[in-house]
Scaffold this active site. Structure first.
Site, PDB file in Angstrom:
ATOM      1  N   SER A  37      13.921   2.119   7.878  1.00  0.00           N
ATOM      2  CA  SER A  37      13.544   1.133   6.859  1.00  0.00           C
ATOM      3  C   SER A  37      12.138   1.339   6.295  1.00  0.00           C
ATOM      4  O   SER A  37      11.810   0.791   5.261  1.00  0.00           O
ATOM      5  CB  SER A  37      13.672  -0.294   7.406  1.00  0.00           C
ATOM      6  OG  SER A  37      12.663  -0.553   8.348  1.00  0.00           O
ATOM      7  N   LYS A  92       7.478  -3.877   9.122  1.00  0.00           N
ATOM      8  CA  LYS A  92       7.643  -3.958   7.661  1.00  0.00           C
ATOM      9  C   LYS A  92       6.258  -4.045   7.017  1.00  0.00           C
ATOM     10  O   LYS A  92       5.249  -4.238   7.688  1.00  0.00           O
ATOM     11  CB  LYS A  92       8.444  -5.209   7.261  1.00  0.00           C
ATOM     12  CG  LYS A  92       9.798  -5.353   7.918  1.00  0.00           C
ATOM     13  CD  LYS A  92      10.807  -4.378   7.400  1.00  0.00           C
ATOM     14  CE  LYS A  92      12.148  -4.598   8.099  1.00  0.00           C
ATOM     15  NZ  LYS A  92      12.971  -3.431   8.114  1.00  0.00           N
TER      16      LYS A  92
END
Length: 180
Positions: A37, A92
Site C-alpha cells: 500500500s 500510511k
C-alpha cells in the site's frame, strides 16, 4: 567484597533488558512493511524504524524547547492501530489534519476546496478508475485522514474513516533494511 561473575552478568542483562523495553515502549520500535500500500516509497518486506516519541505530549514550555517533540504534519508517514482492527498495525501517509474537509476526486486529494501537492501518490495500478471518497469527510479534532501512497492498492481512511490520535504509534523515520 567482590560480586560474583554470575551476579555481574545477571545485573548487566537485567539492566539491558529494562533499557531495551523502555526504548521499545516509549522511543523507537522496528516494524516490517506487510503490504504494497505504500509502494513505490516503501516496499513489501522493508524494515523501518518508527519514532514513538516525536508526537508525545509535553507539560511545560521548557519540555517543548528541550525535547524533539512536534505536532503531526501533512505528508508524515505514520504507524497506527487501524480503527476497524485495533490489533493490527498500519502504515500510511497523513493527508488530512483535524478540522479540515477532505475529498478525493479523480485520484486527487482536495482539502478545503483546494487540490494539494501530492508528490508521493502512485497511480500505476489505475485503469482510469480511482478509489475516491463517496462524499467529503470533515475531520474531527484529534483525528487524521491517512492514505497509502499506492492509492489504488490501499485500504485507508477512504474506507474506514479517520484515525484517532490515540491510535497513532509514531512516525516512520528510516528504512534500515530493504530487500530491493
Amino acid at each position: 567484597m567482590q560480586k560474583s561473575t554470575l551476579r555481574e552478568y545477571t545485573e548487566s542483562i537485567l539492566i539491558a533488558a529494562i533499557l531495551a523495553l523502555f526504548i521499545r515502549t516509549f522511543v523507537f520500535q522496528a516494524f516490517k512493511i506487510p503490504t504494497g500500500s505504500m509502494e513505490d516509497n516503501l516496499l513489501v518486506g522493508d524494515h523501518i524504524l518508527v519514532n514513538k516519541f516525536i508526537y508525545g505530549p509535553t507539560a511545560t514550555p521548557f519540555e517543548d524547547w528541550l525535547l524533539p517533540v512536534r505536532a503531526l504534519e501533512r505528508q508524515d508517514v505514520i504507524v497506527f492501530r487501524a480503527p476497524q482492527e485495533p490489533d493490527k498495525d498500519f502504515i500510511k501517509r497523513t493527508m488530512g489534519l483535524p478540522g479540515e474537509n477532505v475529498v478525493v476526486e479523480g485520484g486527487e486529494v482536495v482539502i478545503d476546496g483546494e487540490a494539494i501537492d501530492d508528490p508521493h501518490a502512485n497511480h500505476k495500478a489505475s485503469t482510469g478508475y480511482f478509489h475516491d471518497t463517496r462524499e467529503p469527510v470533515q475531520i474531527p479534532e484529534n483525528e487524521y485522514f491517512a492514505m497509502g501512497d499506492n492509492r489504488e492498492n490501499s485500504r485507508d481512511s477512504r474506507y474506514w474513516g479517520t484515525v484517532p490520535v490515540s491510535h497513532i504509534k509514531g512516525k516512520a523515520m528510516l528504512v534500515y533494511w530493504s530487500y530491493e
